[in-house]
Design a protein around this motif. Structure first.
Motif, short mmCIF file in Angstrom:
data_model
loop_
_atom_site.label_atom_id
_atom_site.label_comp_id
_atom_site.label_asym_id
_atom_site.label_seq_id
_atom_site.Cartn_x
_atom_site.Cartn_y
_atom_site.Cartn_z
N PRO A 29 0.83 -1.21 0.00
CA PRO A 29 0.00 0.00 0.00
C PRO A 29 0.86 1.26 0.00
N VAL A 30 0.35 2.30 -0.66
CA VAL A 30 1.01 3.60 -0.65
C VAL A 30 -0.03 4.68 -0.39
N VAL A 31 0.39 5.70 0.32
CA VAL A 31 -0.41 6.92 0.48
C VAL A 31 0.21 7.97 -0.43
N LEU A 32 -0.62 8.61 -1.24
CA LEU A 32 -0.16 9.63 -2.17
C LEU A 32 -0.37 11.01 -1.55
N ILE A 33 0.70 11.78 -1.50
CA ILE A 33 0.58 13.11 -0.88
C ILE A 33 1.55 14.06 -1.55
N GLY A 34 1.05 15.22 -1.90
CA GLY A 34 1.87 16.21 -2.60
C GLY A 34 1.19 17.55 -2.62
N SER A 35 1.33 18.27 -3.72
CA SER A 35 0.80 19.63 -3.78
C SER A 35 0.40 20.00 -5.19
N LEU A 36 -0.57 20.91 -5.30
CA LEU A 36 -0.90 21.52 -6.58
C LEU A 36 0.16 22.55 -6.90
N CYS A 37 0.58 22.58 -8.13
CA CYS A 37 1.54 23.59 -8.58
C CYS A 37 1.07 24.08 -9.93
N TRP A 38 0.97 25.38 -10.09
CA TRP A 38 0.53 25.89 -11.39
C TRP A 38 1.74 26.22 -12.25
N GLY A 39 2.12 27.46 -12.40
CA GLY A 39 3.22 27.80 -13.28
C GLY A 39 4.56 27.25 -12.84
N GLU A 40 4.70 26.94 -11.54
CA GLU A 40 5.99 26.52 -11.01
C GLU A 40 6.12 25.00 -10.89
N PHE A 41 5.20 24.25 -11.51
CA PHE A 41 5.19 22.81 -11.27
C PHE A 41 6.46 22.12 -11.76
N ALA A 42 6.84 22.40 -13.00
CA ALA A 42 8.01 21.72 -13.55
C ALA A 42 9.26 21.99 -12.72
N GLU A 43 9.42 23.24 -12.29
CA GLU A 43 10.60 23.60 -11.49
C GLU A 43 10.53 22.99 -10.09
N ALA A 44 9.33 22.78 -9.59
CA ALA A 44 9.18 22.28 -8.21
C ALA A 44 9.39 20.78 -8.10
N LEU A 45 9.27 20.04 -9.20
CA LEU A 45 9.24 18.59 -9.12
C LEU A 45 10.41 17.97 -8.35
N PRO A 46 11.66 18.33 -8.63
CA PRO A 46 12.74 17.68 -7.86
C PRO A 46 12.65 17.96 -6.37
N ARG A 47 12.13 19.13 -5.98
CA ARG A 47 12.05 19.47 -4.57
C ARG A 47 10.89 18.78 -3.86
N LEU A 48 9.82 18.45 -4.59
CA LEU A 48 8.69 17.79 -3.95
C LEU A 48 9.10 16.48 -3.29
N GLN A 49 9.92 15.69 -3.99
CA GLN A 49 10.37 14.44 -3.42
C GLN A 49 11.26 14.69 -2.20
#
Length: 683
Positions: A29-49
């Motif tokens: 089992p996994v729980v999925l948790i993260g954030s909505l990102c609009w214009g900054e999504f691509a740049e935020a991806l490495p930091r989300l993890q």
């Protein structure tokens, strides 16, 4: 100390699947948790993890993809979306993609006639400003979907598609009213039959218009049901079929605001959560809501959100819930207690929201006051800590979220207007929640299909406008041995608002009228229902129904007025309260009914001197043959708690969050979360 390090699994998020009402990756089992990102999504991806997140969300709509009426497609925008998905895959982030149909191209309206433009944009639906019934709007939505969906739908990082943002809808266009009249003809057959049901005297269906207010209950309820059915089947059902041309397996969910489920506005604005689930969604139940700090009596405003999750899990038990816009605050981020974030995320997951995208990751204009997580490092730290703990303990979270009991609350969509349902359902749900019983709902449609057979106790919290088919299903279930607890106005009318005479026989009383209580009316808990955990006194508030018992037995009364009666019906029994209670008083009655029915949880929460510690949410479940419990103190005060087993007190356990031994009695600070493996009780 390396031996104290807690390992968080990092499965391949491009291989998430759904089974047993949960998300799995790599067989666990996994729980999925993260954030909505609009214009900054691509740049935020490495930091989300890096922050502990494994989930994310961004969006596009028609005006991003369609460049003009000549049909040209914005290829550079599609390539940018694909590059972002590629980056999400490299960052091991699963993506829920929001199809924002409300980004409707204004050039479309400018290039058509003013009359058509007025019709095209005549909707009254929040984000949905266009008329979903108009062929012109269907044309442009089809064009953008056909240009966009085939290009992204098979990308490994794409977890699911969100069919619309915060949808609500009603229209008063001529075309929509004509469809309503056609719907009425199909539903009622003849105008005389409609008039008998509504109590009206229309000469033809052509005289009937929309019902903007509930002046005639039958007219209003039929108008709302028509709008709900159209929204679910003709719009979201159409979107689902359109996407299914390209992929029949991609999970689909709808970002419905949780407040709509228990509010007359939701009824008016097209929201029937069961219909939306049946027609539009696939694999996942979607929503949007908020758990925010409270000044009392609890530390959080949690009811609407957690009730929404429980409703979705009741409608579709095999589907995990994804809250794709999980709000935690409004206003100044430095006035928000960071510990609220940790407790709120845990509560959401424990109630079945096994996917959450937090609003919002960004520094756009208004983000400071609008909930961005990037302005207070302590809040973001608590969210990251919760994400890591939820991911590490996902197998226990799923076990708690999948708990099923034998107790249900009747959910009546038409009773969201004109009766006490919206208020009383909240109080009854709160009572069951603090009693350690996983609150579940049973809908009228489920009752009609025999859905009550899996339950032993049903609570009807003032649901007044209930279909005849559901009423007959309830009576049959009680006769077969079910136990029913109802409060004033429950089952009193059919769907169209006509008085139901048979309900008096079910409760064993004659109804004589209603009066308003000028002050609370105290009365003792009936001796057969009294338990030592409570103070033995109930307090009626608001209204009082005057009744004359016929076959019912009076269990409690005050000032010569019956307040609680019981009527034997076949092998079952109906308990009827003639006044409304506060949540803790409902809990006292329910606790006694649970005890006499053998429906209490296998372990029992207690406080000092045997009194019940109100305000602590708790559940117990067996995982791998061992008892586990979670405790969350939602009160504003410290609580001292015990867990009682069949052989005595639970003596100790292991706190799985902190990986430390604990002993009972256990002190819980406000908003403290504990997940425990229980090691012993009794001798």
């Amino acid at each position: 100390h390396p031996e104290r390090q807690l390992r968080v699994p990092r499965p391949d998020m491009s291989r998430v699947e759904i089974k047993n009402g949960a998300f799995y990756a790599g067989g666990v089992p996994v729980v999925l948790i993260g954030s909505l990102c609009w214009g900054e999504f691509a740049e935020a991806l490495p930091r989300l993890q890096d922050y502990g997140f494994n989930f994310g969300e961004f969006e596009r709509g028609p005006w991003h993809i369609l460049l003009g009426p000549e049909g040209k497609v914005n290829e550079s925008e599609i390539r940018a979306v694909l590059r972002t998905l590629d980056r999400a895959e490299r960052s091991n982030i699963a993506v829920a993609f929001l199809l924002s149909h409300h980004y409707f191209p204004l050039w479309w309206a400018r290039d058509i006639s003013p009359a058509t433009s007025l019709s095209l944009f005549g909707g009254r639906g929040g984000f949905i400003k266009f008329c979903i019934e108009e062929p012109a709007t269907r044309d442009i939505l089809t064009r953008w979907m056909e240009a966009f969906i085939p290009r992204i739908v098979n990308h490994p990082a794409l977890h699911s598609l969100i069919l619309e943002n915060e949808p609500i809808y009603v229209s008063y266009s001529d075309h929509y009213v004509k469809m309503f009249r056609d719907w009425l003809r199909a539903r009622h057959g003849a105008i005389d039959k409609l008039n008998r049901r509504w109590g009206t005297n229309f000469r033809s269906f052509s005289e009937i218009g929309p019902a903007k207010e509930p002046k005639v209950r039958g007219h209003f309820n039929d108008w709302c049901l028509f709008n709900q059915e159209f929204f679910a089947s003709k719009f979201f059902g159409w979107l689902r079929r359109l996407i299914s041309r390209y992929d029949r397996k991609i999970p689909l969910h709808i970002k419905v605001m949780n407040w709509c489920n228990f509010d007359e506005r939701g009824m008016r604005l097209g929201i029937d959560r069961e219909l939306l689930s049946a027609w539009g969604e696939r694999g996942i139940s979607g929503c949007d809501g908020a758990i925010t700090p409270s000044r009392g009596p609890y530390a959080l405003n949690f009811h609407t959100q957690l009730m929404g999750y429980d409703l979705l899990r009741s409608i579709a038990p095999g589907r995990p819930v994804v809250d794709s816009e999980w709000h935690y605050r409004y206003g100044d981020p430095f006035e928000y207690p960071p510990k609220c974030a940790y407790a709120s995320l845990w509560l959401s997951a424990l109630h079945g929201a096994l996917g959450m995208n937090i609003w919002v990751w960004g520094r756009f204009e208004s983000a400071y006051l609008d909930g961005s997580v990037l302005f207070n490092a302590r809040i973001l730290y608590e969210m990251g800590r919760a994400a890591l703990d939820l991911r590490r303990l996902a197998r226990y979270v799923v076990a708690f979220a999948n708990l099923r009991g034998k107790v249900a609350i009747l959910y009546s969509p038409a009773s969201r207007s004109g009766c006490p349902f919206n208020v009383e359902v909240r109080k009854v749900w709160e009572a069951l929640n603090f009693l350690g019983v996983p609150p579940r709902f049973v809908t009228e449609r489920q009752v009609e299909r025999g859905g009550l057979d899996k339950y032993r106790l049903l609570v009807i919290p003032g649901a007044k406008f209930v279909t005849d088919e559901a009423f007959r299903g309830i009576v049959k279930w009680v006769k077969g041995g079910g136990i029913l607890l109802a409060v004033p106005q429950s089952l009193r009318c059919d769907f169209w608002g006509r008085e139901r005479k048979e309900v008096a026989g079910l409760f064993g009383v004659a109804f004589l009228g209603e009066e308003e209580l000028k002050e609370p009316l105290g009365f003792p808990t009936p001796l057969p229902l009294r338990t030592p955990a409570w103070d033995g006194r109930l307090m009626g508030k608001g209204a009082l129904e005057r009744i004359l018992p016929t076959t019912a037995r009076v269990l409690a009364s005050a000032q010569g007025r019956p307040l609680l009666v019981m009527n034997r019906v076949g092998k079952g029994a109906c308990f009827y309260l003639t006044t409304f209670l506060e949540p803790w008083d409902y809990a006292e009655v329910l606790d006694a009914l649970l005890a006499r029915s053998g429906l209490r949880p296998p372990l029992r929460l207690s406080g000092p001197e045997g009194k019940f510690p109100w305000g602590v949410e708790w559940r117990v479940v067996r995982v791998d043959g061992r008892w586990h419990a979670y405790l969350v103190n939602l009160s504003v005060d410290t609580r001292e708690v015990l867990l009682l087993g069949p052989g005595g007190e639970v003596g100790r356990g292991l706190d799985l969050i902190r990986m430390r031994a604990v002993k009972f009695p256990l002190k819980l600070e406000p908003l403290e979360v504990r997940v425990l493996r229980l090691r012993s009780w009794g001798s």
